[in-house]
Motif scaffolding. Structure first.
Motif, PDB file in Angstrom:
ATOM      1  N   SER A   3      25.138  33.223  -1.836  1.00  0.00           N
ATOM      2  CA  SER A   3      25.740  33.093  -0.503  1.00  0.00           C
ATOM      3  C   SER A   3      24.991  32.113   0.378  1.00  0.00           C
ATOM      4  N   ARG A   4      23.744  31.820   0.048  1.00  0.00           N
ATOM      5  CA  ARG A   4      22.985  30.863   0.855  1.00  0.00           C
ATOM      6  C   ARG A   4      23.588  29.463   0.758  1.00  0.00           C
ATOM      7  N   LYS A   5      24.165  29.148  -0.381  1.00  0.00           N
ATOM      8  CA  LYS A   5      24.805  27.845  -0.528  1.00  0.00           C
ATOM      9  C   LYS A   5      26.003  27.734   0.403  1.00  0.00           C
ATOM     10  N   ALA A   6      26.764  28.809   0.507  1.00  0.00           N
ATOM     11  CA  ALA A   6      27.941  28.805   1.373  1.00  0.00           C
ATOM     12  C   ALA A   6      27.572  28.862   2.848  1.00  0.00           C
ATOM     13  N   GLU A   7      26.510  29.608   3.165  1.00  0.00           N
ATOM     14  CA  GLU A   7      26.159  29.844   4.572  1.00  0.00           C
ATOM     15  C   GLU A   7      25.187  28.817   5.124  1.00  0.00           C
ATOM     16  N   TRP A   8      24.276  28.324   4.300  1.00  0.00           N
ATOM     17  CA  TRP A   8      23.199  27.458   4.798  1.00  0.00           C
ATOM     18  C   TRP A   8      23.360  25.998   4.399  1.00  0.00           C
ATOM     19  N   THR A   9      24.465  25.647   3.730  1.00  0.00           N
ATOM     20  CA  THR A   9      24.763  24.247   3.443  1.00  0.00           C
ATOM     21  C   THR A   9      26.243  23.992   3.718  1.00  0.00           C
ATOM     22  N   LYS A  10      26.562  22.735   3.960  1.00  0.00           N
ATOM     23  CA  LYS A  10      27.955  22.305   4.088  1.00  0.00           C
ATOM     24  C   LYS A  10      28.054  20.926   3.445  1.00  0.00           C
ATOM     25  N   THR A  11      29.262  20.404   3.343  1.00  0.00           N
ATOM     26  CA  THR A  11      29.452  19.068   2.776  1.00  0.00           C
ATOM     27  C   THR A  11      30.236  18.192   3.740  1.00  0.00           C
ATOM     28  N   LYS A  12      30.008  16.889   3.616  1.00  0.00           N
ATOM     29  CA  LYS A  12      30.700  15.901   4.436  1.00  0.00           C
ATOM     30  C   LYS A  12      31.233  14.806   3.539  1.00  0.00           C
ATOM     31  N   ASN A  13      32.505  14.492   3.655  1.00  0.00           N
ATOM     32  CA  ASN A  13      33.106  13.408   2.891  1.00  0.00           C
ATOM     33  C   ASN A  13      33.008  12.109   3.671  1.00  0.00           C
ATOM     34  N   TRP A  14      32.561  11.078   2.962  1.00  0.00           N
ATOM     35  CA  TRP A  14      32.419   9.772   3.609  1.00  0.00           C
ATOM     36  C   TRP A  14      32.530   8.688   2.557  1.00  0.00           C
ATOM     37  N   LEU A  15      33.476   7.753   2.754  1.00  0.00           N
ATOM     38  CA  LEU A  15      33.696   6.645   1.822  1.00  0.00           C
ATOM     39  C   LEU A  15      33.824   7.139   0.383  1.00  0.00           C
ATOM     40  N   ALA A  16      34.686   8.140   0.212  1.00  0.00           N
ATOM     41  CA  ALA A  16      35.025   8.678  -1.111  1.00  0.00           C
ATOM     42  C   ALA A  16      33.863   9.388  -1.789  1.00  0.00           C
ATOM     43  N   GLU A  17      32.800   9.670  -1.066  1.00  0.00           N
ATOM     44  CA  GLU A  17      31.665  10.417  -1.593  1.00  0.00           C
ATOM     45  C   GLU A  17      31.491  11.712  -0.794  1.00  0.00           C
ATOM     46  N   THR A  18      30.984  12.734  -1.477  1.00  0.00           N
ATOM     47  CA  THR A  18      30.735  14.020  -0.822  1.00  0.00           C
ATOM     48  C   THR A  18      29.228  14.228  -0.711  1.00  0.00           C
ATOM     49  N   TYR A  19      28.781  14.496   0.510  1.00  0.00           N
ATOM     50  CA  TYR A  19      27.351  14.660   0.760  1.00  0.00           C
ATOM     51  C   TYR A  19      27.074  16.084   1.260  1.00  0.00           C
ATOM     52  N   PRO A  20      26.229  16.824   0.555  1.00  0.00           N
ATOM     53  CA  PRO A  20      25.829  18.145   1.067  1.00  0.00           C
ATOM     54  C   PRO A  20      24.758  17.981   2.138  1.00  0.00           C
ATOM     55  N   TYR A  21      24.782  18.874   3.117  1.00  0.00           N
ATOM     56  CA  TYR A  21      23.757  18.789   4.155  1.00  0.00           C
ATOM     57  C   TYR A  21      23.325  20.177   4.594  1.00  0.00           C
ATOM     58  N   VAL A  22      22.218  20.228   5.328  1.00  0.00           N
ATOM     59  CA  VAL A  22      21.611  21.493   5.747  1.00  0.00           C
ATOM     60  C   VAL A  22      22.410  22.093   6.894  1.00  0.00           C
ATOM     61  N   ASN A  23      22.710  23.387   6.777  1.00  0.00           N
ATOM     62  CA  ASN A  23      23.483  24.073   7.816  1.00  0.00           C
ATOM     63  C   ASN A  23      22.810  25.383   8.229  1.00  0.00           C
ATOM     64  N   LYS A  24      21.489  25.419   8.165  1.00  0.00           N
ATOM     65  CA  LYS A  24      20.786  26.621   8.611  1.00  0.00           C
ATOM     66  C   LYS A  24      20.932  26.782  10.120  1.00  0.00           C
ATOM     67  N   TYR A  25      20.664  25.721  10.829  1.00  0.00           N
ATOM     68  CA  TYR A  25      20.904  25.712  12.280  1.00  0.00           C
ATOM     69  C   TYR A  25      22.254  25.066  12.507  1.00  0.00           C
ATOM     70  N   LYS A  26      23.164  25.816  13.119  1.00  0.00           N
ATOM     71  CA  LYS A  26      24.559  25.411  13.130  1.00  0.00           C
ATOM     72  C   LYS A  26      24.995  24.746  14.430  1.00  0.00           C
ATOM     73  N   THR A  27      24.165  24.818  15.447  1.00  0.00           N
ATOM     74  CA  THR A  27      24.546  24.279  16.742  1.00  0.00           C
ATOM     75  C   THR A  27      23.866  22.939  16.954  1.00  0.00           C
ATOM     76  N   ASP A  28      24.649  21.915  17.245  1.00  0.00           N
ATOM     77  CA  ASP A  28      24.085  20.572  17.326  1.00  0.00           C
ATOM     78  C   ASP A  28      23.967  20.114  18.776  1.00  0.00           C
ATOM     79  N   VAL A  29      23.813  18.842  18.948  1.00  0.00           N
ATOM     80  CA  VAL A  29      23.546  18.280  20.269  1.00  0.00           C
ATOM     81  C   VAL A  29      24.721  18.435  21.221  1.00  0.00           C
ATOM     82  N   THR A  30      25.921  18.678  20.717  1.00  0.00           N
ATOM     83  CA  THR A  30      27.088  18.771  21.590  1.00  0.00           C
ATOM     84  C   THR A  30      27.167  20.105  22.307  1.00  0.00           C
ATOM     85  N   SER A  31      26.355  21.086  21.905  1.00  0.00           N
ATOM     86  CA  SER A  31      26.431  22.411  22.511  1.00  0.00           C
ATOM     87  C   SER A  31      25.724  22.433  23.862  1.00  0.00           C
TER      88      SER A  31
END
Length: 487
Positions: free
Chosen positions: A328-356
């Motif tokens: 479940s840590r993979k689902a909860e603490w990571t996410k993916t972003k698609n960019w230029l036909a590539e998928t990039y996993p990234y860290v999602n432990k802290y979920k609130t970014d600069v826009t908050s």
């Protein structure tokens, strides 16, 4: 820097004055904050700051404020978590990155001329901590309970700084006062002596610190877990004992924290929230519009189209592919972003970014999960296999995984080390330090260096001493870490 010249001394005096001038201005929310001090202190002249409980408390408060700066060691673009994650096999740097500092860490090509290394920052904080210890100890105006708490905090902080210094640089100068005549010629001492001092400071801190968390006045308790308490000292002490192979003591200190009832593991989506029950020590945000620097650097927003100066990294394939099916840590603490036909996993432990605009997360330094993994490893190394398996299974079960299938000592240790990698990824350089202490760094880094566009050499496990310090301290000349230039 080791040489405490007049520039640093002036910096420290200015730091005291300015820290206290903006203590009230930084936060105005209704909840109790670390840096609420009433009335604010507007002038500081040397020892006079220690003439009252509030003044003395604000000295340590100033340290936490400076440490929590988004551009410092704790979080943001210069943080230990980011740069050590890049140095190890946790993070990848997007192609085309123009941040030369991050490129050096990613390619393990640190230079002794590196402007944003950690050496100078740690020694500046050690100087400030030494000054606080001296000022508090000299004062006859601080109440006994406040003096004990503040001295405990200062000794804890000094041990925290030296823990990272010696693990990043090896043998380092051990500076325990503000006498520039001594510090300017301090030689490197063995890591074993540094650890002796760390342990001494932490043992003293345990005696001095409150069991409860205290507010900014250091006399009342609080739900904010942002000033160290007795269990914070035990946490670092447990880690230190693990690193030096004192397995029984590591187990004992970890059990002290686990069994006291103040902490408990949380659901994965609540682990990194401010003052979660799993938090042992954390830093508050200094900016009402930013929760913490990790949320800003690691996390992609829906509007982000791809990598940028503020989002330069993503999770390495080596780490992302290491999660077990159903973790479940993979689902909860990571996410993916698609960019230029590539998928990039990234860290999602802290979920609130600069826009908050609402602060919901603090930057966690120590949390309970690490203590279970420390105790599990310490027990396994002592042959206490049932207890070790129970500890690691607590962490695995929270992640939705089954119990470890083996009770063989070597296999169990390997399972615990893997859990450390998955549980603590991108937190405070755990992976980089684990690879070193377990003597696995050459094996692991040799395999992944080609993907970083570089080659690995064993000397890169230690960072270089800055040229400035080598040139100004006669007892450091000729004592650069192997593989790096003196000038």
């Amino acid at each position: 820097m080791i040489v405490y010249n007049m520039q640093i001394i002036r910096f420290f005096r200015g730091y005291l004055i300015m820290s206290f001038l903006f203590i009230i201005a930084l936060f105005s929310s209704s909840c109790e904050k670390l840096i609420d001090i009433d009335p604010p202190i507007q002038t500081v002249v040397g020892q006079e700051i220690y003439n009252s409980n509030a003044g003395a408390a604000s000295v340590l408060t100033g340290l936490y404020i400076t440490l929590s700066d988004p551009g410092g060691l704790v979080h943001g673009m210069n943080s230990l978590s980011l740069k050590l994650g890049l140095s190890a096999d946790e993070l990848s740097l997007f192609n085309g990155s123009i941040n030369e500092d991050l490129i050096r860490f990613y390619q393990n090509s640190s230079s002794s001329n590196l402007a944003n290394g950690f050496w100078g920052s740690f020694y500046e904080f050690i100087f400030k901590t030494n000054a606080a210890i001296e000022g508090i100890e000299r004062s006859n105006s601080i109440s006994d309970n406040v003096k004990a708490q503040l001295l405990g905090e200062a000794r804890f902080l000094r041990s925290f700084f030296y823990f990272y210094l010696t693990n990043l640089y090896g043998d380092v100068p051990l500076v325990l006062n503000t006498d520039t005549k001594i510090s300017s010629v301090s030689p490197r001492v063995s890591q074993s002596l540094v650890y002796e001092q760390i342990i001494k400071d932490l043992q003293e801190a345990k005696k001095l610190l409150n069991e409860d968390y205290v507010a900014s006045n250091v006399t009342s308790t609080t739900t904010e877990r942002v000033r160290p308490n007795k269990y914070t000292a035990s946490t670092l002490l447990s880690r230190v004992y693990l690193y030096i192979g004192e397995w029984g003591k590591a187990e004992e200190e970890a059990s002290l924290v686990i069994n006291n009832g103040m902490y408990s593991l949380t659901p994965l989506d609540q682990t990194f929230l401010m003052n979660s029950e799993e938090t042992i020590w954390a830093f508050q945000s200094r900016d009402a519009g930013i929760n913490n620097g990790d949320g800003v650097i690691f996390n992609f927003t829906d509007t982000d189209n791809g990598p940028s100066d503020s989002h330069p990294v993503y999770l390495s394939n080596q780490l992302y592919s290491s999660f077990e099916t159903g973790d479940s840590r993979k689902a909860e603490w990571t996410k993916t972003k698609n960019w230029l036909a590539e998928t990039y996993p990234y860290v999602n432990k802290y979920k609130t970014d600069v826009t908050s605009t609402a602060i919901t997360e603090y930057q966690i330094v120590f949390r309970l999960a690490e203590l279970y993994l420390i105790r599990g490893e310490a027990r396994a190394r002592q042959g206490k296999l049932d207890g070790a398996a129970a500890d690691v299974n607590i962490i695995r079960n929270r992640a939705g995984l089954k119990d470890v299938a083996t009770t063989n000592q070597n296999d169990l240790l390997n399972a615990i080390i893997k859990e450390r990698r998955i549980e603590l990824f991108t937190e405070w350089g755990h992976r980089w330090l684990d690879l070193k202490r377990l003597n696995k760094i050459d094996e692991v880094m040799s395999l992944i260096s080609s993907s970083k566009g570089t080659t690995w050499a064993s000397f890169k496990a230690l960072f270089p001493i800055p040229v400035y310090d080598l040139s100004t301290n006669p007892n450091l000349r000729g004592h650069q870490n192997p593989g790096y230039p003196e000038q």
